[in-house]
Design a protein around this motif. Structure first.
Motif, PDB file in Angstrom:
ATOM      1  N   SER A 129      -6.486 -12.329  -0.627  1.00 36.41           N
ATOM      2  CA  SER A 129      -6.339 -12.094  -2.041  1.00 36.41           C
ATOM      3  C   SER A 129      -6.967 -10.986  -2.692  1.00 36.41           C
ATOM      4  N   LEU A 130      -8.164 -10.616  -2.004  1.00 38.23           N
ATOM      5  CA  LEU A 130      -9.025  -9.627  -2.454  1.00 38.23           C
ATOM      6  C   LEU A 130      -8.621  -8.392  -1.969  1.00 38.23           C
ATOM      7  N   LEU A 131      -8.009  -8.195  -0.972  1.00 42.52           N
ATOM      8  CA  LEU A 131      -7.628  -6.885  -0.390  1.00 42.52           C
ATOM      9  C   LEU A 131      -6.161  -6.773  -1.267  1.00 42.52           C
ATOM     10  N   SER A 132      -5.419  -7.741  -1.398  1.00 44.04           N
ATOM     11  CA  SER A 132      -4.114  -7.476  -2.207  1.00 44.04           C
ATOM     12  C   SER A 132      -4.307  -7.124  -3.715  1.00 44.04           C
ATOM     13  N   ASP A 133      -5.560  -7.546  -4.306  1.00 42.56           N
ATOM     14  CA  ASP A 133      -5.770  -7.160  -5.751  1.00 42.56           C
ATOM     15  C   ASP A 133      -6.249  -5.911  -5.770  1.00 42.56           C
ATOM     16  N   ALA A 134      -7.226  -5.434  -4.780  1.00 41.90           N
ATOM     17  CA  ALA A 134      -7.754  -3.874  -4.507  1.00 41.90           C
ATOM     18  C   ALA A 134      -6.419  -2.988  -4.388  1.00 41.90           C
ATOM     19  N   SER A 135      -5.539  -3.578  -3.710  1.00 42.41           N
ATOM     20  CA  SER A 135      -4.354  -2.502  -3.193  1.00 42.41           C
ATOM     21  C   SER A 135      -3.393  -2.286  -4.536  1.00 42.41           C
ATOM     22  N   GLN A 136      -3.416  -2.980  -5.589  1.00 41.60           N
ATOM     23  CA  GLN A 136      -2.744  -2.747  -6.667  1.00 41.60           C
ATOM     24  C   GLN A 136      -2.893  -1.540  -7.301  1.00 41.60           C
ATOM     25  N   LYS A 137      -4.234  -0.836  -7.318  1.00 43.22           N
ATOM     26  CA  LYS A 137      -4.242   0.237  -7.932  1.00 43.22           C
ATOM     27  C   LYS A 137      -3.810   1.726  -6.921  1.00 43.22           C
ATOM     28  N   ARG A 138      -4.265   1.618  -5.582  1.00 45.32           N
ATOM     29  CA  ARG A 138      -3.742   2.492  -4.618  1.00 45.32           C
ATOM     30  C   ARG A 138      -3.806   1.807  -3.238  1.00 45.32           C
ATOM     31  N   PRO A 139      -2.869   2.305  -2.402  1.00 45.24           N
ATOM     32  CA  PRO A 139      -2.768   1.480  -0.863  1.00 45.24           C
ATOM     33  C   PRO A 139      -4.072   1.661  -0.273  1.00 45.24           C
ATOM     34  N   LEU A 140      -4.324   0.598   0.433  1.00 51.49           N
ATOM     35  CA  LEU A 140      -5.723   0.251   1.166  1.00 51.49           C
ATOM     36  C   LEU A 140      -5.447   0.404   2.539  1.00 51.49           C
ATOM     37  N   LEU A 141      -6.197   1.164   2.978  1.00 47.73           N
ATOM     38  CA  LEU A 141      -6.387   1.311   4.573  1.00 47.73           C
ATOM     39  C   LEU A 141      -7.752   0.658   5.083  1.00 47.73           C
ATOM     40  N   CYS A 142      -7.622  -0.481   5.756  1.00 50.35           N
ATOM     41  CA  CYS A 142      -8.926  -1.120   6.334  1.00 50.35           C
ATOM     42  C   CYS A 142      -8.908  -0.924   7.910  1.00 50.35           C
ATOM     43  N   LEU A 143     -10.060  -0.230   8.357  1.00 45.52           N
ATOM     44  CA  LEU A 143     -10.110   0.153   9.862  1.00 45.52           C
ATOM     45  C   LEU A 143     -11.373  -0.787  10.255  1.00 45.52           C
ATOM     46  N   ALA A 162      -4.448 -10.473   8.739  1.00 43.83           N
ATOM     47  CA  ALA A 162      -3.281  -9.404   9.441  1.00 43.83           C
ATOM     48  C   ALA A 162      -2.130 -10.212   9.693  1.00 43.83           C
ATOM     49  N   ARG A 163      -1.956 -11.348  10.061  1.00 44.01           N
ATOM     50  CA  ARG A 163      -0.812 -12.036  10.250  1.00 44.01           C
ATOM     51  C   ARG A 163       0.024 -12.414   9.012  1.00 44.01           C
ATOM     52  N   ARG A 164      -0.592 -12.274   7.898  1.00 46.34           N
ATOM     53  CA  ARG A 164       0.103 -12.596   6.688  1.00 46.34           C
ATOM     54  C   ARG A 164       0.276 -11.439   5.581  1.00 46.34           C
ATOM     55  N   LEU A 165       0.139 -10.304   6.107  1.00 42.47           N
ATOM     56  CA  LEU A 165       0.490  -9.070   5.411  1.00 42.47           C
ATOM     57  C   LEU A 165       1.741  -8.775   5.220  1.00 42.47           C
ATOM     58  N   LEU A 166       2.404  -8.534   4.238  1.00 44.14           N
ATOM     59  CA  LEU A 166       3.971  -8.266   4.055  1.00 44.14           C
ATOM     60  C   LEU A 166       3.980  -7.235   3.346  1.00 44.14           C
ATOM     61  N   ALA A 167       3.964  -7.422   1.782  1.00 42.24           N
ATOM     62  CA  ALA A 167       4.124  -6.590   0.459  1.00 42.24           C
ATOM     63  C   ALA A 167       3.211  -6.127  -0.304  1.00 42.24           C
ATOM     64  N   GLU A 168       1.979  -5.942   0.317  1.00 37.36           N
ATOM     65  CA  GLU A 168       0.686  -5.639  -0.408  1.00 37.36           C
ATOM     66  C   GLU A 168       0.201  -4.100  -0.396  1.00 37.36           C
ATOM     67  N   SER A 169       0.986  -3.257   0.290  1.00 37.89           N
ATOM     68  CA  SER A 169       0.520  -1.688   0.586  1.00 37.89           C
ATOM     69  C   SER A 169      -0.942  -1.885   1.185  1.00 37.89           C
ATOM     70  N   ILE A 170      -1.070  -2.511   2.394  1.00 41.29           N
ATOM     71  CA  ILE A 170      -2.414  -2.758   3.098  1.00 41.29           C
ATOM     72  C   ILE A 170      -2.066  -2.423   4.366  1.00 41.29           C
ATOM     73  N   ALA A 171      -2.979  -1.384   5.014  1.00 39.92           N
ATOM     74  CA  ALA A 171      -2.888  -1.205   6.607  1.00 39.92           C
ATOM     75  C   ALA A 171      -3.984  -1.644   6.969  1.00 39.92           C
ATOM     76  N   LEU A 172      -4.208  -2.783   8.136  1.00 40.48           N
ATOM     77  CA  LEU A 172      -5.123  -3.260   8.560  1.00 40.48           C
ATOM     78  C   LEU A 172      -5.236  -2.848  10.191  1.00 40.48           C
ATOM     79  N   VAL A 173      -6.115  -2.114  10.639  1.00 44.33           N
ATOM     80  CA  VAL A 173      -6.089  -1.479  11.990  1.00 44.33           C
ATOM     81  C   VAL A 173      -7.249  -2.013  12.764  1.00 44.33           C
TER      82      VAL A 173
END
Length: 930
Positions: A129-143, A162-173
């Motif tokens: 939820s925290l990452l999803s909220d943060a990605s609303q302003k601009r896409p989020l890249l988590c490394l 990572a297994r639940r990411l779908l439509a949040e504009s988040i990359a978790l690498v």
């Protein structure tokens, strides 16, 4: 070494030498995230292969993405949520945007507030939820680099996210040497050595002399194109070794070679520089101030240590950074034990105990050569803090180290029991067994030994449902009586519950029940625990008639059971209402249990609680609600990795009459549950078969299945199967079996003054009766069951009454009951029973077309879409739906758009019309869904 290259959409940019394919994969990942999709990726390969460089390529992406970065550190692997904290620190100001349970969970694990340890899956949902909220302003890249060194708590949470990411504009690498168990199943990119041309170019850039092509080729082949090796190894070799090609002879593994290369460079440094590197290697945080404070304690002066630099191996900036993790390991492993202890002691003394007591304790432990009670006590306190943050693995690690440093055998026994218990909770059963043995060896009192025995029996039970645990729990409970009456009573109850689940005969359960009868009388105002324990003991030893008054009082007391007790032993106590045939209390208790478990964030327990609620809901005929509950249970079970028995699916399939679906499931459950000794599973499967075949009018098969499960010494389902056995036996003319089953059913139901018990009993008595007596009993069954919400049972009462009336040639009355039964079965979705009623109506002379059962609403929706649609229809917000289904609010919204399109609607409000309730579906305020 880099070379210029140009890629579409990225403009002219410096690219990594020989990594065009890998960079193209990463560029596509970034493009997807920019368009509103999410991606997860594990970049893996051996040390020095270039994983960090590829992560750096992502970091160099244009500024339309916000980048967060964390690094796993080997010496921090025992500190709970250390890597997660690194990653999420920049987002702490957004915690207030989360639902309260999620915010509380993250604040607890980050040490912002004190509180009970949150479930790790609730923490995972909060991070999503925290990452999803943060990605609303601009896409989020988590490394996350060096992910193989993440602490276990962080790895579990980030793997979950990572297994639940779908439509949040988040990359978790993740960058990792290998795919760890918490990252298995995620998309991956394996990084291998550079191809020959790129490898030759890189090697030539690192050498200061011209080398023969064959020699270059040999280096490339020996290093397998590993970029770090190609850059570093030439620096450790003389010109002669390079030119002759002898530098790689008699060598060990490539990482060892690279590390040795670093060591050769380190050995040339002055003593003060080497000491500074050792302190930095032993300090995992990378805090320059802390490193310098500790170094000064060892007599290191900055101007001397850095006079000639560190040859690029160590840099001081915002943080202290090694050129590569192999540099850190080379420095640390090359030092003597004495030197390492001195570095850790200096770091412990330089660490503020108020700000970071746990790292200080860990440094003190690493600085201690032998037993030290003061340090052991400090580690014990750190374990308590780790548990409070939900870091069960870290708590176990602290306690295990504390045991090693403890001097007195008695204290060592206490800490070993605590370490075993913490290891058990963390899922490390091997460690739990080892420390139980340590506790046994050092125990100085019977109480310590019995505590060790209690944990040992819990470990055995946790290793799988088996018959070893009940007698061990019984022995532990007996020995606990003279030390701790409450703990003894709880242990007896757990022993009783495990035995009821797995015992293949009644001997174990009888022995436990007899021991419970011997407990000291409860106080004048007995608690729920006292009443449940006494009631269960009487149920086995004296029979239901004696037990029912106590069990009724227990059922009333359980309505106000404190959440802590409900979480601890409520799973055993929940059977009380079913034992006294109180369907309303059963649904209310199961619904409250789900609510409490949800509120506590005990997500590993939630699937079982949902399954119990789903089973209770099937009795009402709310198949839609029951399917929604079991779908949610499956989602939670899949998310938490908790295996869930298909009991509700068996029940739904049997009542619905879906032969092709349920028969294979029945066979598989009987085989699997029987092989593992899970008594309840076998009973539910055979009960389901009996219901299925009675609905299909295949009475011989129904009788066989019912006789099997009715003969199993189980206290709930084996009683519920008795009405099935009565009906099947009557239909095949087996009067002896019918009357034997009825006699047992009478003993079980008659003492319970409920409409459920007396309605079922009257229906079964009517089947073996004749004339006016039968007629009166059928009427009583219909009357009593009509007062309940047990729609399937009422419909079956109308059906068997109608069948009897037709055989009595009272056709007009028969048609009335058969029409009612047929209408109810069709509305509920009991297809086989509906067809049985239709055939009876035809035989009674009524012309009736084969009823086409209405398809379930929203058949075009996927199971997950149905779940979301139902919850939104019932007024849940996107964050609330996401919390239940382990989805981010943005993913819920994404699914909703698809749902609206499939149902041809445009708003949440229209879902109420698109998905209407059926007559037997309870509203949310009735509490059936928890």
């Amino acid at each position: 070494m880099v070379e210029p290259e140009s890629r579409p959409g990225r403009g002219d940019k410096v690219g990594l030498l020989g990594r065009q394919v890998e960079c193209a994969v990463l560029d596509r990942l970034l493009d997807a995230v920019r368009t509103g999709e999410s991606r997860a990726l594990v970049i893996h390969g051996p040390p020095g292969i270039g994983k960090s460089a590829l992560l750096g390529h992502l970091m160099d992406a244009p500024g339309d993405l916000r980048a967060l970065r964390a690094v796993g550190i080997e010496s921090e692997m025992e500190l709970p949520f250390a890597t997660l904290h690194q990653l999420c620190v920049p987002l702490v100001d957004r915690l207030s945007h989360l639902p309260t349970p999620q915010r509380t969970a993250l604040e607890t694990v980050f040490g912002i507030r004190a509180g009970p340890p949150p479930d790790r899956f609730l923490v995972g949902m909060a991070v999503l939820s925290l990452l999803s909220d943060a990605s609303q302003k601009r896409p989020l890249l988590c490394l996350v680099d060096d992910a193989h060194w993440m602490d276990r708590a962080s790895a579990q949470v980030l793997g979950f996210v990572a297994r639940r990411l779908l439509a949040e504009s988040i990359a978790l690498v993740f960058g990792a040497r290998e795919r760890t168990r918490d990252l298995l199943g995620l998309p991956d990119l394996e990084v291998t050595g550079l191809r020959d041309a790129a490898a030759h170019a890189l090697l030539e850039s690192a050498t200061h002399t011209r080398l023969d092509h064959d020699i270059l080729s040999r280096f490339v082949a020996e290093t397998q194109g590993n970029p770090l090796a190609l850059l570093e190894l030439p620096r450790a070799l003389s010109v002669t070794q390079l030119a002759g090609g002898f530098g790689l002879l008699n060598t060990d593994t490539l990482p060892g070679l690279i590390e040795q290369s670093f060591l050769c460079r380190i050995e040339e440094f002055p003593a003060q520089t080497r000491l500074l590197l050792l302190v930095a290697a032993a300090e995992p945080v990378g805090d320059p101030a802390l490193v310098w404070r500790a170094a000064r304690r060892l007599g290191v002066a900055p101007e001397e240590a850095l006079a000639d630099g560190t040859d690029g191996l160590l840099s001081f900036d915002v943080s202290v950074t090694f050129r590569h993790p192999l540099v850190r390991s080379a420095v640390y492993r090359s030092a003597t034990e004495s030197e390492r202890r001195s570095a850790h002691l200096a770091l412990a003394e330089a660490t503020d105990p108020r700000v970071d007591p746990d790292r200080r304790a860990w440094h003190l432990a690493s600085a201690t050569a032998g037993p030290d009670e003061a340090v052991a006590a400090e580690l014990e306190r750190s374990a308590g803090r780790a548990q409070a943050r939900g870091g069960l693995a870290a708590a176990a690690a602290f306690l295990q180290r504390s045991v090693v440093l403890t001097v007195a055998p008695s204290r060592r026994a206490d800490r070993a029991v605590a370490a075993a218990d913490a290891s058990l909770q963390a899922g490390d059963l091997d460690a739990a067994r080892r420390f139980v043995d340590v506790a046994d060896q050092n125990a100085q009192s019977d109480f310590q030994r019995v505590r060790a025995d209690l944990v040992r029996s819990q470990v055995i039970f946790a290793a799988g449902l088996n018959r070893e645990a009940p007698p061990l729990l019984l022995a532990a409970a007996r020995r606990l009586e003279r030390f701790d009456a409450n703990l003894a009573r709880e242990t007896y109850l757990l022993a009783w519950g495990t035995s009821a689940l797995v015992a293949a005969d009644g001997d174990s359960l009888a022995a436990i029940s007899q021991a419970m009868r011997g407990l000291a009388p409860p106080p004048a105002a007995p608690r729920a625990l006292d009443l449940v324990t006494e009631g269960y003991a009487l149920l086995v030893t004296e029979g239901r008639a004696t037990a029912v008054p106590v069990l009724r009082r227990a059922a009333d007391a359980l309505a106000d059971l404190p959440p802590d007790d409900l979480l601890k032993w409520g799973w055993v106590a929940n059977g009380v209402s079913a034992a006294v045939w109180d369907d309303r209390a059963m649904r209310a208790l199961y619904g409250r249990t789900v609510e409490v478990v949800r509120a506590a964030g005990a997500l590993t327990e939630l699937p079982f609680c949902l399954a119990s609620l789903g089973m209770a809901t099937t009795w009402t005929g709310d198949f839609t609600g029951a399917r929604a509950i079991v779908d949610e249970a499956d989602i939670v079970a899949a998310a938490t990795g908790v295996p869930l028995a298909p009991h509700v699916k068996l029940r739904l399939g049997a009542l619905s009459g879906h032969t092709s679906e349920v028969e294979p499931l029945i066979s598989a459950t009987v085989e699997e549950a029987g092989a593992s000794g899970q008594l309840m599973g076998v009973t539910v499967a055979e009960w389901s078969a009996a219901v299925l075949y009675n609905g299909l009018a295949r009475y011989e098969q129904a009788r066989a299945a019912a006789q099997t499960s009715a003969g199993i010494p189980e206290l709930w389902v084996s009683v519920w199967v008795l009405p099935e056995l009565v009906e099947a036996a009557v239909r095949v003319g087996d009067a002896m079996a019918a009357r034997g089953a009825l006699e047992r059913l009478t003993d079980a139901a008659e003492p319970c003054d409920t409409d459920w018990a007396h309605g079922i009993l009257a229906r079964s008595q009517a089947l073996v009766s004749e004339g006016a007596a039968a007629d009166g009993l059928y009427r009583r069954a219909v009357d009593r069951l009509a007062r309940t919400q047990l729609r399937p049972e009422l419909a079956r009462a109308h059906l068997v009454y109608g069948e009897w009336l037709r055989r009595e040639r009272r056709r007009v009355e028969a048609r009335e009951h058969l029409r009612t039964a047929h209408k109810m079965f069709a509305s509920i979705g009991m297809e086989a029973f509906a067809e049985r009623a239709r055939r009876e109506l035809l035989a009674s002379g009524e012309s009736i077309r084969k009823h086409k059962l209405k398809s379930s609403f929203g058949d075009e929706l996927t199971p997950q879409e149905k779940q979301i649609a139902l919850l939104v229809r019932d007024g849940f917000s996107n964050p609330e739906v996401g919390s239940r289904l382990f989805l981010s609010p943005r993913t819920v919204e994404w699914h909703l758009r698809k749902i609206f399109t499939k149902l041809s609607i445009t708003s949440r409000r229209q879902l109420r019309d698109a998905l209407p309730r059926n007559a037997y579906e309870p509203s949310p305020e009735q509490g059936f869904r928890g």
